[in-house]
Design an enzyme around this catalytic site. Structure first.
Site, PDB file in Angstrom:
ATOM      1  N   CYS D   2       0.970  -1.023  -0.107  1.00  0.00           N
ATOM      2  CA  CYS D   2      -0.113  -0.122   0.005  1.00  0.00           C
ATOM      3  C   CYS D   2       0.865   1.189   0.101  1.00  0.00           C
ATOM      4  O   CYS D   2       2.199   1.162   0.336  1.00  0.00           O
ATOM      5  CB  CYS D   2      -1.026  -0.032   1.146  1.00  0.00           C
ATOM      6  N   GLY D  31      -0.562   0.682  -5.093  1.00  0.00           N
ATOM      7  CA  GLY D  31      -1.864   0.173  -4.876  1.00  0.00           C
ATOM      8  C   GLY D  31      -2.874   0.672  -5.955  1.00  0.00           C
ATOM      9  O   GLY D  31      -2.835   2.203  -5.532  1.00  0.00           O
ATOM     10  N   ASN D 108       0.610   1.202   6.050  1.00  0.00           N
ATOM     11  CA  ASN D 108       1.225   0.283   5.090  1.00  0.00           C
ATOM     12  C   ASN D 108       1.991  -0.953   5.762  1.00  0.00           C
ATOM     13  O   ASN D 108       2.727  -0.753   6.682  1.00  0.00           O
ATOM     14  CB  ASN D 108       2.223   0.668   4.115  1.00  0.00           C
ATOM     15  N   GLY D 109       1.533  -1.974   5.585  1.00  0.00           N
ATOM     16  CA  GLY D 109       2.148  -3.144   6.514  1.00  0.00           C
ATOM     17  C   GLY D 109       1.187  -4.174   6.606  1.00  0.00           C
ATOM     18  O   GLY D 109       0.164  -4.492   6.154  1.00  0.00           O
ATOM     19  N   TYR D 252      11.317  -5.428  -6.122  1.00  0.00           N
ATOM     20  CA  TYR D 252      10.363  -5.635  -7.022  1.00  0.00           C
ATOM     21  C   TYR D 252       9.256  -4.454  -6.821  1.00  0.00           C
ATOM     22  O   TYR D 252       8.783  -3.861  -7.716  1.00  0.00           O
ATOM     23  CB  TYR D 252       9.405  -6.831  -7.121  1.00  0.00           C
TER      24      TYR D 252
END
Lengths: 458, 458, 458, 458
Positions: D2, D31, D108-109, D252
Site C-alpha cells: 500500500c 496500490g 502500510n504493512g 520488485y
C-alpha cells in the site's frame, strides 16, 4: 418532521428487511428527502442511508443485500430536511464507532436550544459534524456513558432529564436497542407487534401497512430496553404532570388513517373540526370544496354540517415533488399553479364556494389558489381554516418560517382576508380546537398549542 | 396511454424549454415510465430521452443545456410502457437520420395490426428496432416519402389513409413540424396558444398548466403543417362520418380538469355517471365512499343523488410508484395493501358502505380493497362501478389484459359479486353511459365502446 | 489517430465479442478517449459507444449483453479526440437509420478539406452533426447511394474517387460490410484471419493479440465487400502510382511490435534510426538514455552503434492519463514532472548523457525533461532526435499543433538547442529516414514526409 | 503493499490538496484498487474514499470541494487489495468517531497474527468490521487510550510494544497527527519537507514528484507527534538491535527512482543484481532482454556485464489493468498474452536470448511469456532471475500465494527449468543478494529475507 420505524424480531424467520421497508414507505409522508436503516449483523451494527425516496434508496437489490446479513434488529428513518441541510451527512440514523461497538440513533423531534447545548459539550471536547438533534442526542448519551462504564441506560435517562426538547428516538447498540421518548410526548411514538416481533413507529398507519397490531403508545418519559435475548424492560425515567402533544400532528402532519396521542383516527378529528367550522362560520354557497389533500376531511365535515354539497374543484398533480424548484421562478404562485388545477367549467355557472384548508402559514400559496379559482369563474370565495391563526414559529420539529413570515403574526384577520382577496375568512377558534380534543376524552392541557398561543410548554 | 406535448414559438423570447417541461409534467399521468424531447437547433433536430419521471430526466441542468440551443420547436412525450417493453429504445420521440436531416416522431395511440403492417414494409427492406407504433409511423412515412422526393406531407396523408389505427402524432423535420390525428379521433389531441406560440397537447390540463389558451381540437383526419416561417397550414386529409373517441378517456384516463372530445370537463362527466349509478342501483347505507382517486367524482355524484353522506374511507399512499414490484410478492393483494389504507374507526360503528370505483378489470385489486374494508369492520359493502362490464381488450392503446384475464368476460355479474364478496354490485349500463355522452350534446356514435360491446369501429 | 478493428465470422461458435474486445484493447494506444462497437443482430445493426477506456466501456456485463445477440459481424473503434471534440456525439462508429436499415461507419484518417466538402453536401440538403470525417464519409456515401437505388458499392467507389483524404474505414449495413482504404494508403490497414473468420485492423499487434494470422495489407484504393453469406469480394476501385504512407506511424504512433506498410516491425525500424543517428552525430558520453517509451528503440540502436552503454535514467509514471489536466496549472512543465521521474543518484557521478527522443513538437515537454535532468546532476546533455525537424502540421489525421506552435518551423536548430539548454542537438536527416525506408525494400516515394518537407502528396 | 502519503502545513497558503493528490499519484504503483484522504477542517476530521485510481476518485471537482475546507493536515492512502477484500469498507484511512473527535488511521504493512490479536480485543468488547490491519491498529490504540484519558501517545507506544508486525502508519486526531513505524522498519517510511511543510511518504519518488526535499527515514520504532501548533516531537518508542527491512521492496515493489532503507536508488540496486547474475550464470546469446518493466534494470546490468547487447523483445500493453479479469478465461496464459507482445521479426534471425525477470512466483506467467517467445522464433531461452527462489509466503504485507502455489517451494531448479521449458535457468544466490546490500554500506542482518530463507525476523 421525520418518521421513525423499527422492528426487533423474536428471531422468527420473517424477512425483517421487507417489513422495515414497508414501514418506512408508510412513513414517507413524514419525510421525503432522505432515508436510512441501521441493522444488526452478528453483533455488529451496519448502516445504509441515501437521499431521495425510500423506494429509490432501498431498491430490491439493496434490500436483498441487507437481508443477506439476516438482521433481527432494524432501525429506520425518513427525513424531512430543512433548507440548506439536505446533505447526506444530515441523514439519520446517525452513528459513531465506539470501542464497545458502533451505535446508531434515529430520532423525530427537535431540541430548541441545540446550539447552546452543543457548546456545553464542545467545551468538554465533544465534536459535532452537524446541527442535527439526532447527532446531539447520540453524542450526549455517549459522553455521559463514558464516565460510567457501559451504562448506556443511565446515560439515556440522564440525557432525558437534562435535555429540554422533543424526541421520539431509538439507540441501537450491537444486539440491543433503547427506545425512548421525551417526557412531554411531543411527537407521536407507538408500540406494535407482529407475529411476536416488537415494532415501534411514529404513526399507526405503518402498523396497518405492515400487518402489525397496535399495542400501546410509548409513554412520554419512558425508556424501553430490549436486550440481546429480545427481553423487553420498560423504565419510566421521568413523569411530568402535563404533556405537550403537538396539536399540529392532528391538524396537518399525521396520515388521516393514523391514531396518535390516544385519540381516534386523525381523519375523524379533522372531519369534526370541519363541522365546528361550519357552525362557527355559516355562509350561503353552492359548494364546499377543499385544498387537496390536507383540507379534505374538514371540508367534508363542513359540508355535512352545513348541508352544502361537497365537490372537488381543485385537482392536485401528484407528480410535483415537494422540493420542486424552478430556477429563477421560485415564487409560490408559480409552484401553486404547478401543483393544483381548477375544475373550471363548474365554476362558471355555480360559483359561490366555501374553500376549506387546514392552515395559513405565509398566505402566499393560499392566495395563488384563490387567484386561480377567481380566474376560473368563482364569484364568491369563503375561506375556512380548520385551525386558529398561527402566530408563532414551532420550536419542536416543525419547519415553520420565522415570525416575520407568518402572516397571522403581523396582520389582523380582516387584513389577511383582504390580502387573500376572499369574501369572508373564518379561522377555527382555539376553544373549538380544544373542545375537539376533549371530545376524544383527552385533556387539552396535555397538548402543545404554542403556535397558536405562544405558550411553549417545554 | 401516452402523452404528447409540443410547442412552436412565434420566435418570441420566451424559454420554450420550461414551457415544454411544464407541459410534460401536466401529462405525467398519461405515462410515468419514460419521457423525451426533440427540439430544433439551427436547422438540426436534437433528441433527449430517459427512463423515469419528467422531473428526474429533465432536471434543471438538462433544461439549461437544451435551452442553450435556443430551440423554437419542441416535441415532447411521456411514455406508459407495456410489460417487457420498458427499455430506452422504446421511448419516444423516435427518430431516424435521413440525408435530408433527422426526423423525430412522437405519438399517442396504437396500430392494432402492427405486426402485419410491419411485415409488409419489412419485405420491402424497411428495418424496425421495436414493436412500437411510433417507430412504425415514422418509417412508413419515410418509406412513402422516399419515392416522392421531399414530399413528406403527401406521405403522411398516404400513411393516414392506409393505416387503420389510433394516433395523435407529430413529425418534426429540421425547422418544420407536421401534426396529425387519426380520422377516428381515438385519442384526444388539442390545439392551444400562448403569447402567439402554437401548442398541441393530449389534454387541456397541460394548456392550463402552462398558462395557454384552448384553441380547438385537432380534427380527426387533419394534418397541420407548420413551416420554417411559423406559418400554419391545415389539410383535412380524411373525413369519416363516424368518429371513435375512446370513452375510457372519460371514465378513467384523462385528468378530471381536462376537456376532451368536445365534452365538458372530465370530472363533471364522472360526477354525472355517479348520479346515474345512484338512480339505477339505490341502496340504504351509512356512507358513500370511493376508491381514490379514480372513483372520487362518481362517488360524490352518487352521494348527492342518493342523499347519503360522502366520506373518505380509503386513503391512498402517494409514494407507491405505479411500477412498484416486490420480489416474490407480486400479487395484487399485497400491492393493494401497500397503496391503500382504510379509515378503520368509523367503520366499526357506521359500517354500511357504498363503494364507488370507475371499473373492474381483473377484479383482484377490488377484492383486496374490499377485504381490507371488511377487516376494518365494514358489515355491508355495496359496490357501484361507473362503467359497464369490460368484456373485451382494447386494441387502440390501452394496456388491458387478455380476454381471459378480464373477469367480466367469463363471469356473470352475480359471479363477480360473489368473487368480490360484496353485498350488492351494480355496473353502469351502456345505455346510461351513452346518455351521459348525449347530455354533453355529443353523439354516442362518435365514441368507441368496444371494451364494453366488442364493436371495434376502426 | 484512431484505431479500427473488425471481425466477420465464418459463423463458427467462437464468441466474437471477446475477440473484438481484445482487438480494441490492443489498439488502445491509437486512442484512449472513447470507443465503440457496431454489431449485427438478426439483420439489424446495434451500436454501443462510450467515453473512456475500452476496458471500462466494454466491461464484462456489457460484453455479455452484446454477446447475447450472437453477432457475427462486429466493427470497433478507439478514438483519439482533438481539443473540444470529446463529446459522445463524436465517438465512432457513426450511424444513420435509413429505410434500408441502419448503417454504421468507423474510420481512421482525416479529410483535410472537410469543411468545404461538407458545405457542398449541405447545399444539397445533407445534415451534419459533427466535424468528424467519419460522419462525412457515411453521409456522402449515403447521399450518392440514394440516387442509385441500393448500390452502396458504387457509392463507396464514387466517394473514394471524389474525396481527397485519408481513411481506413468500414461501413456496416445489416449483414454486410464494406471495408475500404484511401488510394494513398495513408493510415495502416491490415487483413487477418482467425479460424476462418475475417479480421481487419489498424495494426498487426491486434492480430497477435487475438491469436489471428496476418493475411495481407488492404490495398490502397481497395474496397472489400463481405456479403450476407460471408463471401468476400475485392474491388480495386482506384490505383495510384504513388502511395502516401504516413512515416510518422513508423516514428511514433504504431506499437513497436506491429508491422505496417509492408515494412518490418516498427521497433526494428526505430532501432535502425537510432543507429543512423549515432553515425551522424557521435559524441562522447557516459550513457545513452531515452525518453520512455517513445525513444526506447532508437536509444538502444544509438547505444549499440556508439558503443556507449544504454541506461534507464527516466522513469515514466504509467498512471498519469494522457488527458490529465490540472486546474490552473496546465503548463507542460508541470505535466512532464508528473509523468517522468529522473534516476538522480547515477547522474551525480556519471553525468554526461545522450538523450534520445522520437521528435520535437513544441519543445516544451523536452525542455522540462532536460531541466529535470539538469537538476538531478546531468552536466552534459546531448539530445538526439530520431526524425527530422517538424516544420509543418499534418493534414491527415495527426493532431499536431498549428505552424506557429511548431518550434522547428520558426527556429534554427541552434536556436532550438539554446532554448532546450542542451549541449548539442542532432536531428535525423530526411535522407537517413528515407534510406531507412529503402532498407526495408520500400520506395520512399510511397511515403508521406509532409510534416518534414511540406510536400503534401494528397 | 500500500502507499501512505501525508502533509502537515506550516499554515502557508499552498494548496495542500493538490500536493497530497500528486503524492498519491506517485504512490499509485503501491496500490491501484482504492484510495482515500483524511483531512482536517476546523478541528474536525473529514474523510473521502473511493475505489479505483487516484486520478478518478480525486478528480478536480472533488479536490476543489476538499480544498474549500482549507485543510492543513492531510493523510492519504493508496490501497492494493487482496482477493475478496476489495469492498469500500476495507479502504483506508480507517476512522472512528470518539467523543473526543473523529480519528483516522492509514497504514502500510501487515500484522501476521491479526486474527488472534483481534480475538483478544473482541473478548474485551471491541468490535471489528474488517480483517484489515489498519482497523486493528486504530482500535487497539483507542482501546488502550480509553483507560488513560486522552493519552493517545502512550497508547500508540503500548500498541507498538505489544503488536508484532509491520506498519508504516499515521493516526490523525483533530488538528494533530501521530506518525509511527514498526521497530523492524519492515516497510519504507520517509520524512520530507516542502516550503516548511512536513511530508511523510512510503517512497521518496513521491517527494520528487511534489517537489519536496528528502529529510530522513522515519526511524524504526519512532513515533513523531505533530501538535496543533505544528510543533514536531519525536519519541524513540522502541529500539531493536536488528531491523527487518523487506528486501522485496528493492527487488520488485518500490519505484526505481526511489531511495529506501538508506540505500541508493532502487534502480541502481537492480542494475547491480543483473551484473551479479551475469557473473554467476554466463551464457552465449544474441541478446539480453527483460520482462518489462520489472526486469528492465537487471537486464541492462546483465547486458553490460556480459557484453551482450540489450534489446527490447517484449512490449507491454499499458492499458491492461492489474485486476483485469476475463469471464471463464482467467488463466494466466491468457492474461500474459494480453499484457505482453513479442517482437517477432528479430527473433526469427537472431534467436538466442537471455531473458531477465525479477522473480518467479507460481511460474505460470513466466511460462506463458516463454511460450510466446518460442512461437515467435526464439531457439534458445536462458532465463535469469534477479532474486533467489521464493520458498515461503510473506507474512508482512505482500500478497504472495500459499506455500503450495509457490513453484520453488516444491520443485528443484531443474524441475522449474523443465516446467518453464527454458534452456537454462539461473537464480541469483542469497549470498549475492546480501552482498549487494553490503555494497550500499548496509548490514544484511537488518533485512528480512524470509521469503527466501524462512527466517521470519518479526
Amino acid at each position: 418532521m421525520c418518521g421513525v420505524f423499527g422492528i426487533i424480531s423474536n428471531k422468527s424467520k420473517e424477512n425483517l428487511v421487507e417489513i422495515a421497508y414497508l414501514g418506512l414507505l408508510h412513513l414517507q409522508h413524514r419525510g421525503q428527502d432522505a432515508a436510512g436503516l441501521a441493522y444488526n449483523d452478528n453483533g455488529r451494527v451496519r448502516i445504509e442511508k441515501g437521499k431521495g425516496l425510500v423506494n429509490h434508496i432501498f431498491n430490491s437489490v439493496k434490500r436483498r443485500e441487507i437481508a443477506s446479513h439476516k438482521p433481527w434488529i432494524i432501525l429506520g428513518h425518513t427525513r424531512y430536511s430543512t433548507a440548506g441541510a439536505d446533505s447526506l451527512i444530515n441523514t439519520q440514523p446517525h452513528w459513531i464507532d465506539t470501542l464497545k461497538g458502533r451505535q446508531a440513533l434515529a430520532s423525530n423531534g427537535d431540541i430548541p436550544n441545540l446550539i447552546n447545548e452543543k457548546k456545553i459539550l464542545e467545551k468538554q471536547g465533544v465534536e459535532f459534524y452537524t446541527d442535527n438533534d439526532g447527532e446531539f442526542l447520540l453524542k450526549k448519551i455517549n459522553f455521559l456513558a463514558s464516565n460510567k462504564e457501559g451504562n448506556l441506560l443511565s446515560a439515556i435517562i440522564e440525557t432525558m432529564k437534562s435535555t429540554a426538547g422533543s424526541y421520539s428516538a431509538a439507540l441501537m447498540v450491537r444486539d440491543q436497542i433503547f427506545i425512548f421518548r421525551d417526557p412531554w410526548g411531543n411527537r407521536p411514538f407507538i408500540l406494535g407487534e407482529k407475529n411476536g416481533s416488537i415494532i415501534f413507529t411514529s404513526e399507526t398507519c405503518a402498523l396497518d401497512g405492515v400487518g402489525a397490531k397496535f399495542v400501546r403508545e410509548i409513554n412520554p418519559g419512558e425508556v424501553i430496553h430490549i436486550n440481546q435475548k429480545g427481553e423487553l424492560k420498560s423504565i419510566q425515567a421521568i413523569e411530568l404532570k402535563k404533556k405537550a402533544h403537538c396539536i399540529f400532528e392532528h391538524i396537518y402532519f399525521a396520515r388521516p388513517d393514523s391514531k396518535i396521542f390516544g385519540q381516534k383516527e386523525v381523519g375523524a378529528f379533522r372531519y369534526r373540526l370541519g363541522k365546528k367550522l361550519a357552525k362557527a362560520y355559516p355562509v350561503k354557497a353552492d359548494f364546499v370544496t377543499s385544498v387537496p389533500d390536507s383540507g379534505n376531511f374538514a371540508a367534508i365535515g363542513y359540508s355535512v354540517e352545513a348541508k352544502i354539497p361537497y365537490r372537488i374543484l381543485l385537482v392536485r398533480n401528484p407528480y410535483i415533488p415537494r422540493t420542486f424548484i424552478m430556477p429563477g421562478q421560485q415564487n409560490r404562485e408559480y409552484l401553486a399553479r404547478l401543483k393544483y388545477s381548477v375544475m373550471k367549467e363548474i365554476l362558471k355557472t355555480k360559483n359561490r364556494v366555501i374553500l376549506v384548508d387546514d392552515s395559513i402559514v405565509r398566505g402566499t400559496t393560499n392566495k395563488a389558489i384563490i387567484k386561480m379559482m377567481r380566474e376560473a369563474g368563482a364569484k364568491e370565495i369563503h375561506l375556512r381554516i380548520s385551525s386558529p391563526p398561527i402566530i408563532n414559529p414551532c420550536h419542536y420539529g416543525i419547519n415553520t418560517p420565522t415570525q416575520e413570515e407568518l402572516i397571522a403574526c403581523s396582520h389582523s384577520i380582516e387584513e389577511i382576508r383582504k390580502f387573500l382577496e376572499v369574501d369572508s375568512l373564518g379561522y377555527l377558534s382555539l376553544e373549538d380546537l380544544k373542545n375537539n380534543v376533549k371530545k376524544n376524552k383527552q385533556k387539552p392541557e396535555n397538548f402543545c398549542f404554542a403556535c397558536f398561543n405562544k405558550k411553549y410548554p417545554i
